[in-house]
Design a protein around this motif. Structure first.
Motif: not given
Length: 293
Positions: A192-199
């Motif tokens: 979820l942290d990776v997705l947060a950075m991507a979004s």
């Protein structure tokens, strides 16, 4: 098509036909004599019609019975099963549509929810006509896009969606960036942290928005896309163990648990039913509609 169906029914076996997957939808036609699917859930809308017989299923703690003339609308991530309501079995068509496609038409509104999983509303019946035509009828890309838009509008109207004053709107663009990242990283670890950075969105707001806009959690969406890849590779002839590894699962047993939980049927049984449909169509001298997803 009727010749193929008659031949299959005479053989006394359940079968599934699949149209070529395209543009975020999957179309099937199937026949079951008794039990079809165990309790399961998936991250797409499942919208369809019973063509013959009585199609019974448990949905939101109640037993539903679908007959010809009814439109079934199963919301993403709602558990359901399926079995014949009479000894004659049942035949049906279903289209599975990614919530993201409806979002493109709805512009970030909450996903429509049709109470009870079934509707007799003529607007829905008319809006599903194009997507639920015979499996051996290919859909033109523009025809499909128009049909999805019309269905999204009909669902929104039938569900009676109304704006909720004072409710904070979801960030559609951030959630869409996260969704696209998942598609590009199926064979990689995703957090979820990776997705947060991507979004560009904080992870808890992203998690909430993703559920609202796409009908399921980011983790489950990732699992479903990996399962889609497994199905495509398996129908191309790849062994299930190889397909599982290529799709990012720890091993075949890990994939099988998710597959069965998602569709209520084991991957080996699913493949056997597809092969039966394809072989019967070949014997009849007509197209079976079977293809790789």
């Amino acid at each position: 098509m009727s010749v193929i169906l008659k031949a299959r029914h005479g053989a006394g076996a359940d079968w599934i036909d699949r149209a070529p997957q395209a543009g975020g939808i999957e179309r099937i036609e199937a026949f079951f004599h008794h039990n079809a699917y165990d309790l399961h859930r998936h991250d797409t809308y499942a919208i369809g019609r019973t063509l013959a017989g009585v199609q019974s299923f448990h949905y939101r703690r109640s037993l539903r019975n679908s007959v010809p003339g009814t439109t079934m609308v199963l919301h993403p991530d709602e558990a359901h099963d399926g079995h014949a309501g009479t000894d004659e079995g049942f035949r049906y068509r279903m289209v599975y549509i990614e919530p993201a496609l409806f979002q493109q038409a709805l512009g970030g509104k909450a996903l429509p929810f049709v109470e009870g999983g079934m509707s007799h509303d003529p607007r829905l019946f008319a809006a599903t006509e194009g997507l639920l035509q015979a499996i051996d009828c290919a859909l033109d890309p523009l025809e499909q896009d128009d049909a999805i838009f019309e269905l999204a509008m009909a669902l929104d109207a039938v569900a009676g969606s109304e704006p909720q004053p004072g409710k904070r709107s979801a960030d559609y663009h951030a959630a869409e960036r996260a969704r696209q990242y998942i598609h590009d990283a199926l064979d990689q670890p995703v957090t979820l942290d990776v997705l947060a950075m991507a979004s560009g969105r904080d992870k808890w707001s992203l998690s909430r928005d993703f559920r609202l806009l796409f009908g399921t959690s980011p983790h489950r969406y990732l699992t479903m896309r990996r399962l889609d890849l497994v199905r495509r590779l398996a129908t191309e002839g790849r062994p299930l163990a190889d397909a599982s590894a290529a799709a990012g699962f720890a091993d075949q047993s890990h994939m099988t648990r998710h597959f069965t939980k998602t569709w209520g049927i084991s991957p080996s049984r699913w493949l056997n039913m597809l092969k039966l449909a394809a072989n019967t169509g070949a014997v009849s001298g007509q197209s079976s509609g079977f293809s790789a997803r």
